[in-house]
Write a protein that holds these residues in place. Sequence first.
Motif, PDB file in Angstrom:
ATOM      1  N   ALA A   1       0.764  -1.443  -0.250  1.00  0.00           N
ATOM      2  CA  ALA A   1       0.147   0.159  -0.159  1.00  0.00           C
ATOM      3  C   ALA A   1       1.375   0.803   0.245  1.00  0.00           C
ATOM      4  N   ASP A   2      -0.412   2.416  -0.212  1.00  0.00           N
ATOM      5  CA  ASP A   2       1.298   3.612  -0.018  1.00  0.00           C
ATOM      6  C   ASP A   2       1.071   4.559   0.899  1.00  0.00           C
TER       7      ASP A   2
ATOM      8  N   ASN B   1       1.328   8.345   1.037  1.00  0.00           N
ATOM      9  CA  ASN B   1       0.356   8.905  -0.027  1.00  0.00           C
ATOM     10  C   ASN B   1       0.956   9.735  -0.748  1.00  0.00           C
TER      11      ASN B   1
ATOM     12  N   GLU C   1       3.576   2.904  -4.316  1.00  0.00           N
ATOM     13  CA  GLU C   1       3.847   1.988  -3.675  1.00  0.00           C
ATOM     14  C   GLU C   1       4.514   1.421  -2.703  1.00  0.00           C
TER      15      GLU C   1
ATOM     16  N   LYS D   1      -9.833   1.196 -10.491  1.00  0.00           N
ATOM     17  CA  LYS D   1      -8.671   1.755  -9.832  1.00  0.00           C
ATOM     18  C   LYS D   1      -8.727   3.380  -8.818  1.00  0.00           C
TER      19      LYS D   1
ATOM     20  N   ASP E   1      -4.993   5.027  -1.859  1.00  0.00           N
ATOM     21  CA  ASP E   1      -5.630   3.821  -2.386  1.00  0.00           C
ATOM     22  C   ASP E   1      -6.607   3.839  -2.446  1.00  0.00           C
TER      23      ASP E   1
ATOM     24  N   SER F   1      -6.090  -4.602   1.272  1.00  0.00           N
ATOM     25  CA  SER F   1      -5.048  -5.253   0.863  1.00  0.00           C
ATOM     26  C   SER F   1      -4.642  -6.465   1.857  1.00  0.00           C
TER      27      SER F   1
ATOM     28  N   LEU G   1      -4.622  -3.943  -6.162  1.00  0.00           N
ATOM     29  CA  LEU G   1      -5.876  -3.205  -5.374  1.00  0.00           C
ATOM     30  C   LEU G   1      -6.494  -2.836  -6.178  1.00  0.00           C
TER      31      LEU G   1
END
Length: 568
Positions: free
Chosen positions: A143-144, A147, A151, A487, A496, A517, A527
């Motif tokens: 995951a990011d 932000n 990723e 997305k 995300d 996730s 994702l």
Amino acid sequence: MDLKSGATRRGVHTVNYKMRIVVVMSCAIACTSLVAAVTTAPSAISAVHFTDITQKAGIHFHQNAGKAGKKYLPETMGSGVALFDYNNDGKLDILFINGKDWNPHGRRTPCALYRNNGNGTFTDVTAGSGLDIPMYGLGVSVADYDNDGREDVYITALDGDHLFHNEGNGKFRDVTKQAGINNRDFGTSAAWFDYDRDGKPDLFVANYVQWTEKGDLWCSLDGSKKSYCTPEAYHGTASKLYHNLGNGKFEDVSRRAGIADPTSKSLGIAVLDYNNDDWPDIFVANDTQPNKLYRNNRNGTFTDVGLTAGVAFGEDGVARGAMGVDSADYDRSGRSSVVVGNFSNQMLALYHNEGNGIFVDEAPRSELGRSTLLNLTFGAFFFDYDLDGWPDIFCANGHIEEQIGRVQPKIQFEESPLLFHNDEKGKFTNVSKSAGSDFQKPIVARGAAYGDLDGDGDLDVVINNNNGPACVFRNDGGNKNHWITIKTVGSKSSRDGLGAFLTVKSASGSQTQMVRSGSSYCSQSQLALTFGLGKDARVDAIEVRWPSGIHQKLGQQSIDRVLTITEK
């Protein structure tokens, strides 16, 4: 991974497989007759084949469990796999997690990052990426977390977990220590989720048992030769919850949040919203201990409602050997149900969400249960492989003991994957034999994930096998139906869009999915959310409920494409 240990005498744990045959389901021999009675699904149900393209794609990864005759418990666990776009080029890449030799001077076998070349092939770009650190790796979640549009990667490892920040340009930086992450408790699966809906992804880490190389116990099948111990031989350990403080820092809030149960032996995690209050809950699959369903109390704490919800134990009131887990609204009821992979002689669990806080396991009275009775399922997930708009089920199977056939002749060490087609009436049909000859090859599967690797709309499958070569299965024929992949890009919510709920409406009805996730076993699927549309010629409307509280509506959309929705 319950093999049923016998009594301990003079430090010897006898693994009694024969006892397991008797006590599970009253009599496994009788249950075996039920398996034989399962009819082969008509080929008309699915024209989809899964083709093994591993070698053709240029993927030569071989998982190293470190096996050297010592029969250490972690050697049975295998590793996970992640499908994600590490370089933001719009194509899914593959990260295989790896183990290592117990001898510190042994082979150097780091994780393997494969870049998607966009032409059906992949290039190993591990060297110099920053991910090429030797470790006894187990699980992965992506995951990011800050932000920044890239990723990031979290890897659980026996010798200490790692958090890798994506620096861009194919480079990752190990920021574990400076982030405040400190987990050396046999981490397995992990999942990013924004449990307090503040726009910053938090992290849940499942931990297994208290095991060390020096403290390894001697277990045996026959009382003379060492075999792999069961988790019952070891004490459990608490899972961990890390709260994202921002600025790259995390705080361990496990005890304060109410998830630090030291008796747990956790292997799988699924993020879901079982009570439809728009706050993410957590299902934890425990091995020989009761499963957990952690209800989000919306104040930074969680309450385990697994027992009252009916998911803690099997129908016989005994905790099962639970491993992989996933969640989906498979019957369009508007509620998230759960699938759990269990040990052999225990069958898969399909916990249907009744909508009143109670789940009912539908597997024992279904073909799903009969077909999975003898399998040991690690990776398990819902995905719509034929894009008809109804989530199907995939199971990645493989036993932990090479000599299991000596004591249970009906059970094999290597097992083929299983594929179950959703018949739209709350039932699933075993279509594994019609999925192609490549799909029939017995393997020792562990982590499994899905994603559209070739950009054709349908979902492909990647498996990380235990101490063996990986498998990449291309979906051939799934895109005969229409689809749309969405997305999400958050602004007030996490970038995300973790925790966002998307509802897609078309002529055949409405479907809802959650951006999340984790799930399966130690793995990470794409994702972006893929919605199968069957023969529907368009999407009539899309609704997004963002964790920030923003509700967004989009009108008619064209299909067979990837759509990006940005929070506004």
